[in-house]
Design a protein around this motif. Structure first.
Motif, PDB file in Angstrom:
ATOM      1  N   GLY A   1       0.815  -1.202   0.000  1.00  0.00           N
ATOM      2  CA  GLY A   1       0.000   0.000   0.000  1.00  0.00           C
ATOM      3  C   GLY A   1       0.852   1.256   0.000  1.00  0.00           C
ATOM      4  N   ASP A   2       1.908   1.231   0.804  1.00  0.00           N
ATOM      5  CA  ASP A   2       2.778   2.412   0.894  1.00  0.00           C
ATOM      6  C   ASP A   2       3.428   2.720  -0.458  1.00  0.00           C
ATOM      7  N   ALA A   3       3.859   1.681  -1.160  1.00  0.00           N
ATOM      8  CA  ALA A   3       4.501   1.883  -2.460  1.00  0.00           C
ATOM      9  C   ALA A   3       3.526   2.499  -3.464  1.00  0.00           C
ATOM     10  N   TRP A   4       2.289   1.994  -3.481  1.00  0.00           N
ATOM     11  CA  TRP A   4       1.294   2.556  -4.396  1.00  0.00           C
ATOM     12  C   TRP A   4       0.940   3.982  -3.996  1.00  0.00           C
ATOM     13  N   GLU A   5       0.919   4.241  -2.694  1.00  0.00           N
ATOM     14  CA  GLU A   5       0.634   5.594  -2.233  1.00  0.00           C
ATOM     15  C   GLU A   5       1.697   6.573  -2.731  1.00  0.00           C
ATOM     16  N   LYS A   6       2.961   6.166  -2.661  1.00  0.00           N
ATOM     17  CA  LYS A   6       4.045   7.035  -3.138  1.00  0.00           C
ATOM     18  C   LYS A   6       3.892   7.344  -4.617  1.00  0.00           C
ATOM     19  N   LYS A   7       3.304   6.412  -5.364  1.00  0.00           N
ATOM     20  CA  LYS A   7       3.061   6.622  -6.797  1.00  0.00           C
ATOM     21  C   LYS A   7       1.732   7.335  -7.048  1.00  0.00           C
ATOM     22  N   LYS A   8       1.025   7.624  -5.950  1.00  0.00           N
ATOM     23  CA  LYS A   8      -0.281   8.292  -6.010  1.00  0.00           C
ATOM     24  C   LYS A   8      -1.328   7.471  -6.756  1.00  0.00           C
ATOM     25  N   ASP A   9      -1.188   6.169  -6.675  1.00  0.00           N
ATOM     26  CA  ASP A   9      -2.199   5.270  -7.230  1.00  0.00           C
ATOM     27  C   ASP A   9      -3.083   4.848  -6.063  1.00  0.00           C
ATOM     28  N   TRP A  10      -4.030   5.702  -5.774  1.00  0.00           N
ATOM     29  CA  TRP A  10      -4.856   5.559  -4.564  1.00  0.00           C
ATOM     30  C   TRP A  10      -5.669   4.269  -4.578  1.00  0.00           C
ATOM     31  N   ASP A  11      -6.193   3.892  -5.726  1.00  0.00           N
ATOM     32  CA  ASP A  11      -7.033   2.685  -5.783  1.00  0.00           C
ATOM     33  C   ASP A  11      -6.224   1.419  -5.486  1.00  0.00           C
ATOM     34  N   LYS A  12      -5.034   1.305  -6.069  1.00  0.00           N
ATOM     35  CA  LYS A  12      -4.202   0.131  -5.796  1.00  0.00           C
ATOM     36  C   LYS A  12      -3.725   0.127  -4.346  1.00  0.00           C
ATOM     37  N   ALA A  13      -3.411   1.312  -3.828  1.00  0.00           N
ATOM     38  CA  ALA A  13      -2.993   1.399  -2.425  1.00  0.00           C
ATOM     39  C   ALA A  13      -4.137   0.968  -1.511  1.00  0.00           C
ATOM     40  N   MET A  14      -5.343   1.451  -1.798  1.00  0.00           N
ATOM     41  CA  MET A  14      -6.498   1.074  -0.979  1.00  0.00           C
ATOM     42  C   MET A  14      -6.752  -0.425  -1.035  1.00  0.00           C
ATOM     43  N   ALA A  15      -6.576  -1.014  -2.200  1.00  0.00           N
ATOM     44  CA  ALA A  15      -6.778  -2.463  -2.332  1.00  0.00           C
ATOM     45  C   ALA A  15      -5.775  -3.216  -1.465  1.00  0.00           C
ATOM     46  N   ASP A  16      -4.523  -2.772  -1.466  1.00  0.00           N
ATOM     47  CA  ASP A  16      -3.515  -3.430  -0.632  1.00  0.00           C
ATOM     48  C   ASP A  16      -3.792  -3.224   0.853  1.00  0.00           C
ATOM     49  N   TYR A  17      -4.197  -2.019   1.241  1.00  0.00           N
ATOM     50  CA  TYR A  17      -4.515  -1.777   2.654  1.00  0.00           C
ATOM     51  C   TYR A  17      -5.714  -2.618   3.086  1.00  0.00           C
ATOM     52  N   THR A  18      -6.681  -2.780   2.198  1.00  0.00           N
ATOM     53  CA  THR A  18      -7.841  -3.613   2.517  1.00  0.00           C
ATOM     54  C   THR A  18      -7.407  -5.061   2.730  1.00  0.00           C
ATOM     55  N   LYS A  19      -6.519  -5.565   1.887  1.00  0.00           N
ATOM     56  CA  LYS A  19      -6.001  -6.927   2.062  1.00  0.00           C
ATOM     57  C   LYS A  19      -5.282  -7.057   3.398  1.00  0.00           C
ATOM     58  N   TYR A  20      -4.499  -6.045   3.738  1.00  0.00           N
ATOM     59  CA  TYR A  20      -3.774  -6.039   5.008  1.00  0.00           C
ATOM     60  C   TYR A  20      -4.751  -6.138   6.183  1.00  0.00           C
ATOM     61  N   ILE A  21      -5.813  -5.353   6.126  1.00  0.00           N
ATOM     62  CA  ILE A  21      -6.828  -5.359   7.188  1.00  0.00           C
ATOM     63  C   ILE A  21      -7.445  -6.758   7.304  1.00  0.00           C
ATOM     64  N   LEU A  22      -7.785  -7.357   6.180  1.00  0.00           N
ATOM     65  CA  LEU A  22      -8.430  -8.669   6.182  1.00  0.00           C
ATOM     66  C   LEU A  22      -7.498  -9.774   6.682  1.00  0.00           C
ATOM     67  N   LEU A  23      -6.197  -9.596   6.508  1.00  0.00           N
ATOM     68  CA  LEU A  23      -5.234 -10.595   6.961  1.00  0.00           C
ATOM     69  C   LEU A  23      -4.891 -10.471   8.444  1.00  0.00           C
ATOM     70  N   GLN A  24      -5.370  -9.410   9.099  1.00  0.00           N
ATOM     71  CA  GLN A  24      -5.050  -9.164  10.500  1.00  0.00           C
ATOM     72  C   GLN A  24      -6.303  -9.151  11.387  1.00  0.00           C
ATOM     73  N   PRO A  25      -7.266 -10.041  11.186  1.00  0.00           N
ATOM     74  CA  PRO A  25      -8.537  -9.911  11.911  1.00  0.00           C
ATOM     75  C   PRO A  25      -8.450 -10.125  13.416  1.00  0.00           C
ATOM     76  N   HIS A  26      -7.418 -10.791  13.884  1.00  0.00           N
ATOM     77  CA  HIS A  26      -7.345 -11.100  15.311  1.00  0.00           C
ATOM     78  C   HIS A  26      -6.328 -10.238  16.049  1.00  0.00           C
ATOM     79  N   GLU A  27      -5.796  -9.258  15.377  1.00  0.00           N
ATOM     80  CA  GLU A  27      -4.819  -8.367  15.993  1.00  0.00           C
ATOM     81  C   GLU A  27      -5.502  -7.047  16.307  1.00  0.00           C
ATOM     82  N   PRO A  28      -5.844  -6.799  17.562  1.00  0.00           N
ATOM     83  CA  PRO A  28      -6.597  -5.583  17.874  1.00  0.00           C
ATOM     84  C   PRO A  28      -5.888  -4.301  17.462  1.00  0.00           C
ATOM     85  N   ASN A  29      -4.574  -4.234  17.585  1.00  0.00           N
ATOM     86  CA  ASN A  29      -3.847  -3.039  17.172  1.00  0.00           C
ATOM     87  C   ASN A  29      -3.155  -3.250  15.833  1.00  0.00           C
TER      88      ASN A  29
END
Length: 98
Positions: A1-29
């Motif tokens: 997500g960070d790499a796509w953000e640096k390229k200002k590709d917001w949609d690809k960055a959001m997709a990666d951040y969403t995947k990150y969120i889904l992969l961390q469901p049991h980590e409260p922080n």
């Protein structure tokens, strides 16, 4: 997500951040950085309501994250919610005071 953000590709960055969120469901922080990153992208896309929603999740999951308050203040400010932005800036300042 960070790499796509640096390229200002917001949609690809959001997709990666969403995947990150889904992969961390049991980590409260653990998935708060995903919400913060996705929130930043939503700010850039002028989706302030979506940004506020994501950043509120980050604040709720990790209330000592100054970064989450800082970013949510930006979203509130751009959404025209000046009082809420000021409150988040105040919390940010308290969290970063030394």
């Amino acid at each position: 997500g960070d790499a796509w953000e640096k390229k200002k590709d917001w949609d690809k960055a959001m997709a990666d951040y969403t995947k990150y969120i889904l992969l961390q469901p049991h980590e409260p922080n653990g998935y708060s950085p995903g919400f913060i990153g996705r929130g930043r992208c939503r700010i850039e896309k002028k989706d302030y309501a979506g940004a506020i929603e994501d950043l509120t999740k980050a604040v709720n999951n990790f209330p000592k994250s100054s970064w989450a308050y800082e970013q949510r203040a930006i979203a509130y400010e751009r959404a025209g919610e000046k009082e809420k932005a000021a409150a988040d800036r105040k919390t940010y300042e308290k969290l970063t005071a030394r």
